[in-house]
Design a protein around this motif. Structure first.
Motif, PDB file in Angstrom:
ATOM      1  N   ASP A   1       0.728  -0.747   0.254  1.00 30.26           N
ATOM      2  CA  ASP A   1      -0.510  -0.252   0.379  1.00 30.26           C
ATOM      3  C   ASP A   1       1.086   1.509   0.080  1.00 30.26           C
ATOM      4  O   ASP A   1       1.777   1.153   1.036  1.00 30.26           O
ATOM      5  CB  ASP A   1      -0.638  -0.206   0.778  1.00 30.26           C
ATOM      6  N   ALA A   2       0.191   2.244  -0.459  1.00 31.48           N
ATOM      7  CA  ALA A   2       0.892   3.947  -0.957  1.00 31.48           C
ATOM      8  C   ALA A   2       1.196   4.104   0.667  1.00 31.48           C
ATOM      9  O   ALA A   2       2.266   4.937   0.571  1.00 31.48           O
ATOM     10  CB  ALA A   2       0.440   4.261  -1.397  1.00 31.48           C
ATOM     11  N   THR A   3       1.103   3.874   1.409  1.00 31.16           N
ATOM     12  CA  THR A   3       1.026   4.378   2.539  1.00 31.16           C
ATOM     13  C   THR A   3       2.144   4.060   3.497  1.00 31.16           C
ATOM     14  O   THR A   3       2.608   4.061   4.716  1.00 31.16           O
ATOM     15  CB  THR A   3      -0.571   4.416   4.247  1.00 31.16           C
ATOM     16  N   ASN A   4       2.833   2.544   2.858  1.00 29.59           N
ATOM     17  CA  ASN A   4       4.365   2.009   3.799  1.00 29.59           C
ATOM     18  C   ASN A   4       4.913   2.612   3.532  1.00 29.59           C
ATOM     19  O   ASN A   4       5.865   2.116   2.864  1.00 29.59           O
ATOM     20  CB  ASN A   4       3.594   0.132   3.078  1.00 29.59           C
ATOM     21  N   VAL A   5       4.977   4.030   3.871  1.00 24.93           N
ATOM     22  CA  VAL A   5       6.124   4.824   3.923  1.00 24.93           C
ATOM     23  C   VAL A   5       6.335   5.345   4.444  1.00 24.93           C
ATOM     24  O   VAL A   5       7.702   5.742   4.722  1.00 24.93           O
ATOM     25  CB  VAL A   5       5.823   5.699   2.402  1.00 24.93           C
ATOM     26  N   VAL A   6       5.522   5.010   6.041  1.00 23.77           N
ATOM     27  CA  VAL A   6       6.128   5.390   7.690  1.00 23.77           C
ATOM     28  C   VAL A   6       6.269   4.279   8.584  1.00 23.77           C
ATOM     29  O   VAL A   6       6.430   3.586   8.324  1.00 23.77           O
ATOM     30  CB  VAL A   6       4.790   6.363   7.807  1.00 23.77           C
ATOM     31  N   ASP A   7       7.449   5.161   8.830  1.00 19.07           N
ATOM     32  CA  ASP A   7       8.127   4.163   9.828  1.00 19.07           C
ATOM     33  C   ASP A   7       7.234   4.083  11.350  1.00 19.07           C
ATOM     34  O   ASP A   7       7.734   4.920  12.285  1.00 19.07           O
ATOM     35  CB  ASP A   7       9.294   4.291  10.476  1.00 19.07           C
ATOM     36  N   ALA A   8       6.259   3.896  11.518  1.00 17.00           N
ATOM     37  CA  ALA A   8       5.431   4.317  12.489  1.00 17.00           C
ATOM     38  C   ALA A   8       6.010   3.461  13.800  1.00 17.00           C
ATOM     39  O   ALA A   8       5.690   1.526  13.884  1.00 17.00           O
ATOM     40  CB  ALA A   8       3.864   3.876  12.327  1.00 17.00           C
ATOM     41  N   PRO A   9       5.996   4.008  14.884  1.00 14.35           N
ATOM     42  CA  PRO A   9       5.847   3.129  15.977  1.00 14.35           C
ATOM     43  C   PRO A   9       5.060   2.460  16.713  1.00 14.35           C
ATOM     44  O   PRO A   9       4.994   1.719  17.376  1.00 14.35           O
ATOM     45  CB  PRO A   9       6.621   4.572  17.439  1.00 14.35           C
TER      46      PRO A   9
END
Length: 349
Positions: free
Chosen positions: A143-151
């Motif tokens: 998914d295009a949102t899988n560019v954030v390194d979310a804690p």
């Protein structure tokens, strides 16, 4: 004079883009974000994945964090009341956010969702948010949102959907969704069914939106918030509008409604578990008005009506959503409008 082939406004332009890529992948979104200065690195994120309830969870987390004194951005999809709903802003702000990324996105042939994702992240960076709460579009891994390194990652639930892309079992689908937890220290889920898919660097916490907000804060959240989103259990007098698009979502909706003989105004996308949804919807009423939303994946009204006939005493076909709702209201009984958020968006428009 604006070109006839180039939409004049940024909002018109993004509406004209193809929402689906020819091939799923993260290469184009990474290229686009690099051209924009990698705005996703300007703030920490909370990533919300799952089948149902993602938008409500995303907005609830954002509101809880705002109530605790943080500047929080929220990115959701799809929209019901208008494109601006996706960035939790007003139409003018949405227009500026899309315009900011248009010149970088056009040469890349970016998809609609890639543009929306990039616009949201760039807008959050411009606004100087303390945290962004980001809802995944489809799945997670690609998914295009899988560019954030979310804690912090929240998994709302898992049901069979988009099986041609995500996998044919809940296990396979959950694995795709939890692939976004590559940098997570906490994964929040409603139960421990998929605990074995949580990365070893992350801790599983049972709960929902509040627990996700508290995991980010690393303390209790004292605020109480009430988030109402268009088309999500929206009560309009004797009508209920809800974008239930899976059998599980229909079960959730019906559990919150009184046992009455409703008239149902329904449109369903062809790639959904249509018959399972219709069986459940038949418990809510004896009459179904079959219609078709503007989404090209929607079943034609006549095809939906044919599938509904074994389950309802009275099935009618009205292709226009607006006229279908008028027909449903004319019956003089409580009305449920459901089956797809795209139907609700058409009626809002």
């Amino acid at each position: 004079m604006p070109s006839a082939t180039r939409p004049a406004t940024a909002t018109d332009w993004v509406a004209s883009l193809d929402p689906w890529p020819e091939e799923f992948g993260l290469g184009r979104i990474h290229t686009l974000l690099a051209a924009l200065g990698d705005p996703q690195r300007a703030f920490p994120s909370i990533h919300v994945v799952g089948t149902n309830g993602k938008s409500t969870a995303t907005r609830t987390i954002a509101e809880l964090l705002r109530a605790e004194g943080l500047r929080a951005g929220a990115f959701t999809s799809p929209h019901v009341s208008g494109w601006h709903e996706r960035l939790d802003c007003d139409p003018a702000s949405f227009e500026r956010a899309i315009a900011r990324v248009r010149s970088s996105a056009e040469p890349l042939g970016a998809t609609q969702f890639e543009v929306l994702t990039a616009a949201a992240l760039a807008d959050f960076a411009e606004a100087g948010v303390d945290v962004a709460v980001v809802e995944a579009g489809l799945g997670g891994r690609l998914d295009a949102t899988n560019v954030v390194d979310a804690p912090v990652v929240q998994l709302t639930n898992v049901a069979l959907e988009h099986t041609e892309v995500l996998g044919e079992t809940p296990e396979e689908i959950a694995k795709e969704k939890l692939a976004v937890a590559h940098s997570a220290r906490v994964v929040v889920a409603s139960d421990n069914t998929f605990e074995h898919l949580v990365p070893p660097n992350a801790k599983l916490v049972l709960g929902g939106a509040r627990e996700a907000a508290e995991a980010f804060l690393e303390r209790r959240a004292e605020a109480v918030v009430d988030v109402q989103l268009p088309g999500r259990l929206e009560r309009r007098g004797d009508e209920v509008w809800d974008g239930a698009h899976t059998p599980e979502a229909v079960d959730w909706l019906l559990a919150r409604l009184p046992a009455r003989d409703h008239v149902l105004c329904v449109s369903i996308l062809g790639d959904k578990r249509v018959d399972e949804m219709l069986v459940r919807l038949s418990r809510a009423g004896s009459t179904l008005i079959a219609t078709k939303s503007s989404n090209p994946r929607s079943l034609p009204a006549s095809e939906l009506a044919a599938l509904a006939t074994p389950h309802f005493q009275d099935v009618q076909t009205v292709a226009s959503p607006r006229k279908a709702l008028t027909r449903a209201r004319a019956a003089g009984r409580p009305v449920i409008v459901t089956g797809s958020l795209y139907l609700l968006a058409d009626l809002y428009a």
